[in-house]
Design a protein around this motif. Sequence first.
Motif, PDB file in Angstrom:
ATOM      1  N   LEU A   1      37.465  15.694 -10.143  1.00  0.00           N
ATOM      2  CA  LEU A   1      38.449  14.664 -10.493  1.00  0.00           C
ATOM      3  C   LEU A   1      38.130  13.499 -10.970  1.00  0.00           C
ATOM      4  CD1 LEU A   1      41.478  14.190  -9.728  1.00  0.00           C
ATOM      5  CD2 LEU A   1      40.970  12.979  -7.681  1.00  0.00           C
ATOM      6  N   ALA A   2      38.834  13.203 -11.934  1.00  0.00           N
ATOM      7  CA  ALA A   2      38.330  11.818 -12.602  1.00  0.00           C
ATOM      8  C   ALA A   2      39.639  10.840 -12.539  1.00  0.00           C
ATOM      9  CB  ALA A   2      38.042  12.044 -14.380  1.00  0.00           C
ATOM     10  N   THR A   3      39.705   9.593 -12.308  1.00  0.00           N
ATOM     11  CA  THR A   3      40.397   8.586 -12.503  1.00  0.00           C
ATOM     12  C   THR A   3      39.984   7.415 -13.180  1.00  0.00           C
ATOM     13  OG1 THR A   3      42.193   7.592 -11.224  1.00  0.00           O
ATOM     14  CG2 THR A   3      40.351   7.882 -10.159  1.00  0.00           C
ATOM     15  N   LYS A   4      40.964   6.446 -13.229  1.00  0.00           N
ATOM     16  CA  LYS A   4      40.424   5.453 -14.167  1.00  0.00           C
ATOM     17  C   LYS A   4      41.002   3.960 -13.560  1.00  0.00           C
ATOM     18  CE  LYS A   4      41.147   8.237 -18.094  1.00  0.00           C
ATOM     19  NZ  LYS A   4      42.371   8.853 -17.551  1.00  0.00           N
ATOM     20  N   PHE A   5      40.509   2.981 -13.866  1.00  0.00           N
ATOM     21  CA  PHE A   5      41.106   1.493 -13.380  1.00  0.00           C
ATOM     22  C   PHE A   5      40.933   0.613 -14.845  1.00  0.00           C
ATOM     23  CE2 PHE A   5      36.618   0.851 -13.311  1.00  0.00           C
ATOM     24  CZ  PHE A   5      36.396  -0.641 -13.869  1.00  0.00           C
TER      25      PHE A   5
ATOM     26  N   ARG B   1      45.584   6.515  -2.595  1.00  0.00           N
ATOM     27  CA  ARG B   1      46.782   7.279  -3.123  1.00  0.00           C
ATOM     28  C   ARG B   1      46.304   8.619  -3.365  1.00  0.00           C
ATOM     29  NH1 ARG B   1      47.631   2.405  -6.174  1.00  0.00           N
ATOM     30  NH2 ARG B   1      45.866   3.109  -7.705  1.00  0.00           N
ATOM     31  N   LEU B   2      45.258   8.915  -3.788  1.00  0.00           N
ATOM     32  CA  LEU B   2      44.551  10.214  -3.943  1.00  0.00           C
ATOM     33  C   LEU B   2      44.251  11.112  -2.520  1.00  0.00           C
ATOM     34  CD1 LEU B   2      42.318   9.488  -6.781  1.00  0.00           C
ATOM     35  CD2 LEU B   2      44.174  11.091  -6.913  1.00  0.00           C
ATOM     36  N   GLY B   3      44.488  10.174  -1.587  1.00  0.00           N
ATOM     37  CA  GLY B   3      44.192  10.918   0.015  1.00  0.00           C
ATOM     38  C   GLY B   3      42.613  11.528  -0.140  1.00  0.00           C
ATOM     39  N   ILE B   4      41.843  10.946  -0.682  1.00  0.00           N
ATOM     40  CA  ILE B   4      40.200  11.598  -0.919  1.00  0.00           C
ATOM     41  C   ILE B   4      39.191  10.312  -0.397  1.00  0.00           C
ATOM     42  CG2 ILE B   4      40.829  13.331  -2.488  1.00  0.00           C
ATOM     43  CD1 ILE B   4      39.649  11.597  -4.637  1.00  0.00           C
ATOM     44  N   ASP B   5      38.200  10.803  -0.091  1.00  0.00           N
ATOM     45  CA  ASP B   5      37.070   9.913   0.250  1.00  0.00           C
ATOM     46  C   ASP B   5      36.221   9.376  -1.018  1.00  0.00           C
ATOM     47  OD1 ASP B   5      37.656   9.894   2.942  1.00  0.00           O
ATOM     48  OD2 ASP B   5      36.656  11.869   3.069  1.00  0.00           O
ATOM     49  N   THR B   6      36.139  10.461  -2.068  1.00  0.00           N
ATOM     50  CA  THR B   6      35.050  10.048  -3.016  1.00  0.00           C
ATOM     51  C   THR B   6      35.765  10.592  -4.524  1.00  0.00           C
ATOM     52  OG1 THR B   6      33.045  10.524  -1.608  1.00  0.00           O
ATOM     53  CG2 THR B   6      32.895  10.300  -3.957  1.00  0.00           C
ATOM     54  N   ILE B   7      35.739   9.742  -5.321  1.00  0.00           N
ATOM     55  CA  ILE B   7      36.153   9.900  -6.752  1.00  0.00           C
ATOM     56  C   ILE B   7      34.965  10.681  -7.539  1.00  0.00           C
ATOM     57  CG2 ILE B   7      36.982   9.057  -8.800  1.00  0.00           C
ATOM     58  CD1 ILE B   7      38.413   6.842  -7.374  1.00  0.00           C
ATOM     59  N   ASP B   8      35.113  11.722  -8.096  1.00  0.00           N
ATOM     60  CA  ASP B   8      34.014  12.218  -8.867  1.00  0.00           C
ATOM     61  C   ASP B   8      33.709  11.547 -10.087  1.00  0.00           C
ATOM     62  OD1 ASP B   8      33.765  14.574  -7.133  1.00  0.00           O
ATOM     63  OD2 ASP B   8      35.518  15.323  -7.999  1.00  0.00           O
ATOM     64  N   LEU B   9      34.605  11.222 -10.934  1.00  0.00           N
ATOM     65  CA  LEU B   9      34.258  10.322 -12.021  1.00  0.00           C
ATOM     66  C   LEU B   9      35.131   9.236 -12.267  1.00  0.00           C
ATOM     67  CD1 LEU B   9      32.818  10.090 -14.837  1.00  0.00           C
ATOM     68  CD2 LEU B   9      34.420  11.763 -15.915  1.00  0.00           C
TER      69      LEU B   9
ATOM     70  N   LEU C   1      29.748   7.635 -13.023  1.00  0.00           N
ATOM     71  CA  LEU C   1      30.837   6.424 -13.919  1.00  0.00           C
ATOM     72  C   LEU C   1      31.008   6.811 -15.450  1.00  0.00           C
ATOM     73  CD1 LEU C   1      28.716   3.319 -12.742  1.00  0.00           C
ATOM     74  CD2 LEU C   1      30.613   4.516 -11.508  1.00  0.00           C
ATOM     75  N   GLY C   2      32.095   6.437 -15.955  1.00  0.00           N
ATOM     76  CA  GLY C   2      32.486   6.634 -17.250  1.00  0.00           C
ATOM     77  C   GLY C   2      33.200   5.270 -17.928  1.00  0.00           C
ATOM     78  N   LEU C   3      33.206   5.468 -19.204  1.00  0.00           N
ATOM     79  CA  LEU C   3      33.835   4.390 -20.001  1.00  0.00           C
ATOM     80  C   LEU C   3      34.873   5.025 -20.709  1.00  0.00           C
ATOM     81  CD1 LEU C   3      31.033   1.957 -21.151  1.00  0.00           C
ATOM     82  CD2 LEU C   3      32.544   1.652 -18.928  1.00  0.00           C
ATOM     83  N   SER C   4      35.959   4.297 -21.142  1.00  0.00           N
ATOM     84  CA  SER C   4      37.043   4.908 -22.143  1.00  0.00           C
ATOM     85  C   SER C   4      37.419   3.804 -22.973  1.00  0.00           C
ATOM     86  CB  SER C   4      38.461   4.961 -21.190  1.00  0.00           C
ATOM     87  OG  SER C   4      39.174   5.659 -21.960  1.00  0.00           O
ATOM     88  N   GLU C   5      37.308   4.323 -24.513  1.00  0.00           N
ATOM     89  CA  GLU C   5      37.603   3.393 -25.595  1.00  0.00           C
ATOM     90  C   GLU C   5      36.634   2.337 -25.586  1.00  0.00           C
ATOM     91  OE1 GLU C   5      39.320   4.405 -28.337  1.00  0.00           O
ATOM     92  OE2 GLU C   5      40.926   5.767 -27.458  1.00  0.00           O
ATOM     93  N   CYS C   6      35.295   2.460 -25.511  1.00  0.00           N
ATOM     94  CA  CYS C   6      34.599   1.458 -25.739  1.00  0.00           C
ATOM     95  C   CYS C   6      33.843   1.646 -26.849  1.00  0.00           C
ATOM     96  CB  CYS C   6      33.492   1.495 -24.702  1.00  0.00           C
ATOM     97  SG  CYS C   6      32.487   2.932 -24.409  1.00  0.00           S
ATOM     98  N   SER C   7      33.086   0.582 -27.406  1.00  0.00           N
ATOM     99  CA  SER C   7      32.291   0.699 -28.586  1.00  0.00           C
ATOM    100  C   SER C   7      30.919   1.144 -28.193  1.00  0.00           C
ATOM    101  CB  SER C   7      32.024  -0.650 -29.203  1.00  0.00           C
ATOM    102  OG  SER C   7      31.158  -1.360 -28.353  1.00  0.00           O
TER     103      SER C   7
END
Length: 328
Positions: free
Chosen positions: A78-82, A112-120, A151-157
């Motif tokens: 599961l991937a989510t973002k902030f 909100r996801l009802g989980i303990d750990t976010i994969d990505l 960890l990940g990045l979105s729309e970065c240079s």
Amino acid sequence: MDHRSLGRSGLSVSAIGLGCMGMSEFYGPTDDEQSLATLAAALDLGINFFDTADMYGSGANERLLARFLKGRRDQVVLATKFGNVRGPNGERLGVSGTPDYVRSACDASLERLGIDTIDLYYQHRVDPNTPIEDTVGAMRELVDAGKVRFLGLSECSVATLRRAHAVHPISAVQIEYSLWSREPEQEMLDACRELGIAFVAYSPLGRSFLTGAVTSPDSLAPDDYRRASPRFTSEAVKQNLTMVEALKDFAAAKGATSAQIALAWILNKQDNVIPIPGTKRIKYLQENVAAAAIRLSAEEVAALDALFAPEGVAGTRYPEAGMAMVNL
């Protein structure tokens, strides 16, 4: 379903993932029960990589995923973002990558996801007012605390990616990439391969335009955000449709659909690229999954490259304000 490595994380994900944004906002009416059925079907078809974000439906998409994840958590990456901040009524409040916000956003997503750990966990957009070292430093703390795995990045240079990667390994970069959005080919794809980072391609079907489903902005729902997109004005659609018609002919000669060829083109580019087409419907999900079996020769990939030469595409992929928030 073939699998691909999520960078050097050790995680193996389906070669095609599922983008969940449209299940809760942006593309017309939503139907949670239909979306839940599609999510379950995706898992049955071999997709294990699901992508959401806290701003999709102002948290509604994460809550939808929470319903799906019950009893299935160990089967899903599961991937989510902030980073894209929204107010209580959905209003856009800008971008934040401050350490305090990183921590609070993660806790809110976990609840909100009802989980303990976010994969990505991705930074959705780079905060121009916060050094990337500070943001990724806070994200690293989440890894240390066991709240986030990778960890990940979105729309970065590329420059921002290198700075971030020096603070903590980045496992994935998510950027729009498709036949008509080719900017990552300039630098980012090579940088990801060099650094051992997965490249996750969102909107690989050009927000459905490459499928041939949109022939006029008038066919879109009144609240569909594509109505504000420079690529979906009447004039741009008219010009861009010439390429889509040629894609349709190419696909027919291969015994495939336009959507399948658009996805196969991405999959045949590099083995570290993972497209995440979004859909709310099982019919289109099944069509997308079948693209993983299509093989294109180097000559066919080159022909599609030429067909969708970037200079021939009308309209930027976001309005001016949106374009100002990418490649930072």
